[in-house]
Design a protein around this motif. Structure first.
Motif, PDB file in Angstrom:
ATOM      1  N   ILE A  95       1.129   3.156  -0.172  1.00 32.65           N
ATOM      2  CA  ILE A  95       1.197   3.091  -1.635  1.00 32.65           C
ATOM      3  C   ILE A  95       2.499   3.756  -2.054  1.00 32.65           C
ATOM      4  N   THR A  96       3.340   3.010  -2.738  1.00 32.30           N
ATOM      5  CA  THR A  96       4.598   3.581  -3.226  1.00 32.30           C
ATOM      6  C   THR A  96       4.522   3.679  -4.753  1.00 32.30           C
ATOM      7  N   ASP A  97       5.600   4.117  -5.365  1.00 31.86           N
ATOM      8  CA  ASP A  97       5.575   4.213  -6.830  1.00 31.86           C
ATOM      9  C   ASP A  97       5.738   2.849  -7.508  1.00 31.86           C
ATOM     10  N   ARG A  98       5.880   1.778  -6.715  1.00 30.29           N
ATOM     11  CA  ARG A  98       6.021   0.438  -7.292  1.00 30.29           C
ATOM     12  C   ARG A  98       5.054  -0.586  -6.722  1.00 30.29           C
ATOM     13  N   ARG A  99       4.730  -0.400  -5.422  1.00 30.94           N
ATOM     14  CA  ARG A  99       3.997  -1.468  -4.738  1.00 30.94           C
ATOM     15  C   ARG A  99       2.900  -0.921  -3.835  1.00 30.94           C
ATOM     16  N   ILE A 100       2.042  -1.819  -3.436  1.00 27.60           N
ATOM     17  CA  ILE A 100       1.066  -1.504  -2.386  1.00 27.60           C
ATOM     18  C   ILE A 100       1.430  -2.417  -1.219  1.00 27.60           C
ATOM     19  N   ILE A 101       1.616  -1.831  -0.066  1.00 27.93           N
ATOM     20  CA  ILE A 101       1.989  -2.618   1.108  1.00 27.93           C
ATOM     21  C   ILE A 101       0.843  -2.525   2.112  1.00 27.93           C
ATOM     22  N   ASP A 102       0.276  -3.663   2.425  1.00 26.60           N
ATOM     23  CA  ASP A 102      -0.841  -3.680   3.385  1.00 26.60           C
ATOM     24  C   ASP A 102      -0.357  -4.347   4.672  1.00 26.60           C
ATOM     25  N   ILE A 103      -0.391  -3.581   5.753  1.00 23.48           N
ATOM     26  CA  ILE A 103       0.090  -4.100   7.036  1.00 23.48           C
ATOM     27  C   ILE A 103      -1.096  -4.265   7.972  1.00 23.48           C
ATOM     28  N   GLU A 104      -1.272  -5.457   8.444  1.00 26.33           N
ATOM     29  CA  GLU A 104      -2.437  -5.766   9.291  1.00 26.33           C
ATOM     30  C   GLU A 104      -1.956  -6.355  10.613  1.00 26.33           C
ATOM     31  N   GLN A 105      -2.240  -5.621  11.674  1.00 26.12           N
ATOM     32  CA  GLN A 105      -1.909  -6.121  13.011  1.00 26.12           C
ATOM     33  C   GLN A 105      -3.111  -6.901  13.518  1.00 26.12           C
ATOM     34  N   MET A 106      -2.894  -8.162  13.913  1.00 26.23           N
ATOM     35  CA  MET A 106      -4.017  -8.966  14.415  1.00 26.23           C
ATOM     36  C   MET A 106      -3.685  -9.464  15.807  1.00 26.23           C
ATOM     37  N   GLY A 107      -4.175  -8.760  16.799  1.00 26.94           N
ATOM     38  CA  GLY A 107      -3.825  -9.121  18.176  1.00 26.94           C
ATOM     39  C   GLY A 107      -2.377  -8.734  18.451  1.00 26.94           C
ATOM     40  N   LEU A 117       2.819  -5.919  -6.290  1.00 25.29           N
ATOM     41  CA  LEU A 117       3.444  -5.049  -7.290  1.00 25.29           C
ATOM     42  C   LEU A 117       2.332  -4.340  -8.058  1.00 25.29           C
ATOM     43  N   LEU A 118       2.515  -3.063  -8.314  1.00 27.10           N
ATOM     44  CA  LEU A 118       1.457  -2.302  -9.003  1.00 27.10           C
ATOM     45  C   LEU A 118       1.162  -2.878 -10.375  1.00 27.10           C
ATOM     46  N   GLU A 119       2.210  -3.413 -11.034  1.00 27.41           N
ATOM     47  CA  GLU A 119       1.989  -3.940 -12.389  1.00 27.41           C
ATOM     48  C   GLU A 119       1.127  -5.212 -12.384  1.00 27.41           C
ATOM     49  N   HIS A 120       1.006  -5.847 -11.201  1.00 28.94           N
ATOM     50  CA  HIS A 120       0.175  -7.053 -11.123  1.00 28.94           C
ATOM     51  C   HIS A 120      -1.262  -6.756 -10.699  1.00 28.94           C
ATOM     52  N   VAL A 121      -1.509  -5.506 -10.340  1.00 32.44           N
ATOM     53  CA  VAL A 121      -2.870  -5.157  -9.905  1.00 32.44           C
ATOM     54  C   VAL A 121      -3.784  -5.098 -11.128  1.00 32.44           C
ATOM     55  N   GLN A 122      -4.873  -5.843 -11.071  1.00 29.41           N
ATOM     56  CA  GLN A 122      -5.778  -5.870 -12.221  1.00 29.41           C
ATOM     57  C   GLN A 122      -7.020  -5.025 -11.988  1.00 29.41           C
TER      58      GLN A 122
END
Lengths: 182, 69
Positions: A95-107, A117-122
């Motif tokens: 979580i940054t001051d602008r965005r949420i970054i979700d990193i998913e390793q799959m295999g 973008l945080l402003e788009h989170v509802q």
């Protein structure tokens, strides 16, 4: 490392990782697979009708071959345990001051990075279901963004803290700070 | 009671090949896993600890396999 996801003028607020308990849960079948052949061998050795044959197996080259195959099994179980651990540990939610970054390793060869973008989170929802999630404090973080897109981040540690930090970051962004861009 | 006899020559030719295949798989796996940890981990100390555990553990098992040859 982490800096590859964060822009120069961006500030990281928190990093959340997967909880260790689901990893332990996946380790149990691996440990069982390691133990079952030994248990089976001991069990069959105790059976009076099979015991003479089992005694033969423990002599000469056959026992060596069995031990060799068992060691190969242990080797592959060790590799799978490490894969599961890597899979768990290389996942992160930043979580940054602008965005949420979700990193998913799959295999090994699949890695998914989602950025909101945080402003788009509802809406941010936490789902803790079941005994273990409640007791050990982990759960699924569901982020609803504009355009009816929903992102699920399962088995995240301290989801309530993550929700609080996201809420604070959204408030800061909406209180007039310049919005970031991808 | 039937005596179980395993052909020694078959066994002695099987073991080196099995160790060779395991070795090749180990090398490929190690390269991939090391690159993944170096590129994507978020803590260098934990990366070092995890990779050390992996290398010590896997090399110990391979070392034990080699003793069968």
């Amino acid at each position: 490392m982490m800096s590859q996801h964060i822009q120069k003028d961006e500030k990281s607020q928190a990093i959340f990782r997967k909880h260790w308990l689901p990893f332990v849960g996946t380790l149990i079948p691996i440990l069982l697979a390691a133990y079952v052949p030994k248990w089976l061998f001991d069990y069959l050795s105790d059976q009076p009708s099979i015991a003479p044959y089992m005694q033969q197996l423990t002599q000469g080259t056959i026992i060596e071959l069995l031990l060799f195959i068992y060691t190969i099994l242990i080797f592959f179980l060790f590799l799978s345990a490490f894969s599961v651990f890597s899979d768990m540990f290389l996942d992160a939610c930043i979580i940054t001051d602008r965005r949420i970054i979700d990193i998913e390793q799959m295999g090994f060869f699949n890695r998914e990075t989602s950025i909101f973008l945080l402003e788009h989170v509802q809406d941010v929802t936490i789902e803790t279901s079941g005994f273990f999630q409640t007791i050990f404090g982990y759960g699924t973080l569901i982020i609803q963004t504009a355009g009816d897109r929903q992102f699920h981040i399962p088995n995240i540690s301290r989801p309530h803290k993550a929700k609080r930090i996201i809420g604070e970051a959204i408030r800061e962004v909406r209180s007039g700070r310049p919005a970031g861009s991808l | 009671m039937t005596e179980i006899i395993l052909p020694t020559s078959t066994l002695s030719s099987f073991l080196p090949w099995a160790v060779f295949v395991v070795g090749v798989i180990w090398i490929i796996y190690s390269i991939i896993i090391t690159l993944h940890w170096i590129n994507y981990a978020y803590n260098s100390v934990l990366t070092a600890i995890s990779l050390s555990v992996y290398y010590i553990g896997s090399l110990a098992i391979i070392g034990y396999l080699i003793t069968f040859l």
